[in-house]
Design a protein around this motif. Structure first.
Motif, short mmCIF file in Angstrom:
data_model
loop_
_atom_site.label_atom_id
_atom_site.label_comp_id
_atom_site.label_asym_id
_atom_site.label_seq_id
_atom_site.Cartn_x
_atom_site.Cartn_y
_atom_site.Cartn_z
N SER A 71 6.90 -20.60 -47.81
CA SER A 71 7.17 -21.02 -46.43
C SER A 71 8.29 -20.14 -45.90
N ARG A 72 8.49 -20.21 -44.60
CA ARG A 72 9.60 -19.44 -44.01
C ARG A 72 10.81 -20.34 -43.73
N THR A 73 10.87 -21.48 -44.39
CA THR A 73 12.03 -22.38 -44.20
C THR A 73 13.32 -21.67 -44.61
N LYS A 125 9.94 -8.61 -52.41
CA LYS A 125 8.50 -8.55 -52.10
C LYS A 125 8.30 -8.42 -50.60
N THR A 126 7.36 -7.65 -50.22
CA THR A 126 6.82 -7.63 -48.85
C THR A 126 5.75 -6.56 -48.77
N ILE A 127 4.68 -6.88 -48.08
CA ILE A 127 3.65 -5.83 -47.91
C ILE A 127 4.18 -4.73 -46.99
N ASP A 128 5.23 -5.04 -46.22
CA ASP A 128 5.72 -4.08 -45.22
C ASP A 128 6.54 -2.94 -45.83
N ASN A 129 7.00 -3.10 -47.07
CA ASN A 129 7.82 -2.11 -47.78
C ASN A 129 9.11 -1.75 -47.04
N VAL A 169 -2.60 -2.46 -37.75
CA VAL A 169 -2.21 -2.93 -39.09
C VAL A 169 -0.88 -3.67 -39.00
N MET A 170 -0.49 -4.34 -40.10
CA MET A 170 0.76 -5.11 -40.07
C MET A 170 1.98 -4.18 -40.09
N GLY A 171 3.10 -4.73 -39.75
CA GLY A 171 4.35 -3.97 -39.70
C GLY A 171 5.02 -4.20 -38.35
N ARG A 172 5.85 -5.23 -38.29
CA ARG A 172 6.50 -5.57 -37.02
C ARG A 172 7.65 -4.62 -36.73
N HIS A 173 8.41 -4.30 -37.80
CA HIS A 173 9.62 -3.51 -37.59
C HIS A 173 9.56 -2.14 -38.25
N ALA A 221 0.71 0.38 -35.88
CA ALA A 221 1.39 -0.78 -36.47
C ALA A 221 1.48 -1.85 -35.39
N GLU A 222 1.47 -3.11 -35.80
CA GLU A 222 1.52 -4.21 -34.81
C GLU A 222 2.79 -4.18 -33.96
N GLY A 223 3.85 -3.57 -34.51
CA GLY A 223 5.12 -3.54 -33.79
C GLY A 223 5.33 -2.26 -32.99
N GLY A 242 7.95 -21.09 -33.85
CA GLY A 242 9.14 -20.35 -33.42
C GLY A 242 9.15 -18.91 -33.89
N HIS A 243 8.01 -18.39 -34.42
CA HIS A 243 7.97 -16.98 -34.82
C HIS A 243 7.69 -16.11 -33.60
N VAL A 244 8.36 -14.98 -33.54
CA VAL A 244 8.12 -14.06 -32.42
C VAL A 244 6.77 -13.38 -32.62
N ARG A 245 5.97 -13.34 -31.59
CA ARG A 245 4.67 -12.69 -31.65
C ARG A 245 4.71 -11.38 -30.89
N LEU A 246 4.39 -10.30 -31.57
CA LEU A 246 4.33 -9.02 -30.89
C LEU A 246 2.91 -8.48 -30.90
N GLY A 271 -4.89 -7.81 -39.61
CA GLY A 271 -4.21 -9.09 -39.83
C GLY A 271 -4.03 -9.47 -41.29
N HIS A 272 -4.24 -10.75 -41.57
CA HIS A 272 -3.89 -11.29 -42.89
C HIS A 272 -4.81 -10.85 -44.02
N VAL A 273 -5.91 -10.17 -43.67
CA VAL A 273 -6.75 -9.57 -44.73
C VAL A 273 -5.89 -8.67 -45.61
N GLN A 274 -4.89 -8.03 -44.97
CA GLN A 274 -4.02 -7.10 -45.72
C GLN A 274 -3.13 -7.81 -46.73
N ARG A 275 -2.97 -9.11 -46.57
CA ARG A 275 -2.05 -9.86 -47.44
C ARG A 275 -2.76 -10.68 -48.49
N GLY A 276 -4.07 -10.86 -48.28
CA GLY A 276 -4.79 -11.77 -49.19
C GLY A 276 -5.44 -11.02 -50.35
O1 F6P Z 1 6.49 -9.69 -43.24
C1 F6P Z 1 5.19 -9.63 -43.68
C2 F6P Z 1 4.22 -9.84 -42.56
O2 F6P Z 1 2.97 -9.76 -43.15
C3 F6P Z 1 4.34 -8.89 -41.37
O3 F6P Z 1 3.79 -7.64 -41.57
C4 F6P Z 1 3.66 -9.68 -40.30
O4 F6P Z 1 4.08 -9.30 -39.04
C5 F6P Z 1 4.07 -11.09 -40.62
O5 F6P Z 1 4.34 -11.14 -41.99
C6 F6P Z 1 3.07 -12.14 -40.23
O6 F6P Z 1 3.63 -13.38 -40.45
P1 F6P Z 1 2.82 -14.74 -40.44
O7 F6P Z 1 1.92 -14.76 -41.62
O8 F6P Z 1 3.87 -15.78 -40.52
O9 F6P Z 1 2.03 -14.75 -39.17
#
Ligand code: F6P
Length: 342
Positions: A71-73, A125-129, A169-173, A221-223, A242-246, A271-276
């Motif tokens: 969680s992001r708590t 850990k993070t897929i964003d490196n 692809v993912m990568g906000r920052h 990148a999404e960001g 409360g997560h910022v959406r870009l 999207g989340h295909v990259q994380r699963g």
């Molecule tokens: O920080 C990892 C990440 O996958 C980012 O690349 C992406 O912007 C974000 O998490 C998505 O977060 P959530 O799964 O909470 O929508």
């Protein structure tokens, strides 16, 4: 020693490999006991945990996600958060925590161990490196592999219809996934958050690609953000949590390309295909080694440290070093890729 383990932030392939390595080495070599806290920092806040023994980690190495939830708590934003965590640890006789997370989760671990005497060892850990102090985080290689495969597939459909294919692809920052998958997949334009892009320049690259009788692939990148004046994205919109959406740059860009060049364009948001799903071999290797070294650090009571990859070595660094600033793409690396644009 009784040791708590938690996984926080967005999930990522390789989390289970860390948990397995921690438990296997910790039980077999050191005789420690482990408990898994549920759903990141929410677990110790609410006192929700379950024993993590060797049978519990059997067969999880290739499994994506995390068996203990995430969680992001952020307990620093919860009333009496630190007190509640300390109470849980004391009540459950947990003497140390292995905290597996990204910037936010590890930021909490740095504060807890630095200022509140909660003994933590961090695992990045993070897929964003985009975590400093480590050459790579696990999850990144898997995400790049998934994005590259998608780009390969999009080339053939783009060519068949002579369309522009924009891949978000993912990568906000940080643009690491965009840069690596864009290079590996032979993209004709790569856009990253670190450098604002000029839509007219993107259109010029697209047009020159068509002139050479090829259909262009634009990886963004999404960001990634256009230069001022072109800024019409849903910047700063908050979702229900409360997560910022870009998100939305891919869709927006495809429309602009159609409008400005007259070429048909389509968007794919990965999207989340990259994380699963299952981690790559590299991520299993890295996550496993991080787990083995994290349990060594706990055993030696070297708290406040995080395991990190330097070259091929696993080293220990202060947790705060990883969270002090984001590791963004070096402009020289981005310029290097520019030879393939257009
Ligand atoms: O920080 C990892 C990440 O996958 C980012 O690349 C992406 O912007 C974000 O998490 C998505 O977060 P959530 O799964 O909470 O929508």
């Amino acid at each position: 020693m009784r040791v708590g383990v938690l996984t926080g932030g967005g999930d990522c392939p390789g989390l289970n490999a860390v948990i397995r390595a921690v438990v296997r080495k910790g039980v077999q070599e050191y005789g420690h006991e482990f408990v898994g806290y549920r759903d990141g920092w929410r677990g110790p806040l609410e006192g929700r945990s379950a024993p993590l023994d060797i049978p519990a980690v059997r067969g999880i190495l290739p499994r994506g996600g995390t068996i203990i939830g995430s969680s992001r708590t952020n307990p620093l934003k919860v009333e009496n958060g630190i007190r509640r965590i300390k109470d849980t640890l004391a009540r459950q006789e947990v003497e140390a925590l292995i905290v597996i997370g990204g910037e936010d989760t590890l930021g909490v671990a740095a504060r807890l161990s630095g200022e509140h005497a909660v003994p933590c060892v961090g695992v990045p850990k993070t897929i964003d490196n985009d975590l400093s102090a480590t050459d790579y985080t696990f999850g990144f290689d898997t995400a790049v592999g998934i994005a590259t495969e998608a780009i390969d597939r999009l080339h053939t459909t783009a060519e068949s219809h002579m369309r522009v294919l924009v891949v978000e692809v993912m990568g906000r920052h940080a643009g690491w996934i965009a840069l690596h998958s864009g290079l590996a997949g032979g993209a004709n334009v790569i856009l990253i958050p670190e450098q604002r892009f000029d839509v007219d320049q993107v259109c010029a690259w697209v047009t020159s690609r068509f002139r050479a009788s090829y259909a262009p692939i634009v990886v963004t990148a999404e960001g990634a953000m256009p230069k001022d004046g072109d800024l019409v994205l849903k910047d700063g919109t908050l979702d229900a949590f409360g997560h910022v959406r870009l998100s939305g740059v891919g869709e927006w860009l495809a429309k602009e390309i159609e409008k400005r060049t007259g070429n048909e364009a389509r968007t794919t948001v990965l999207g989340h295909v990259q994380r699963g799903g299952t981690p790559s071999a590299f991520d299993r290797w890295l996550a496993t080694r991080f787990g083995l070294h994290a349990v060594d650090a706990v055993h030696e009571r070297d708290f406040g440290t995080m395991v990190a990859l330097r070259g091929t070595d696993i080293v220990r660094v202060p947790i705060a070093e990883a969270t002090a600033r984001l590791k963004t793409v070096d402009p020289r690396l981005y310029d290097e890729a520019g030879v393939f644009f257009g």
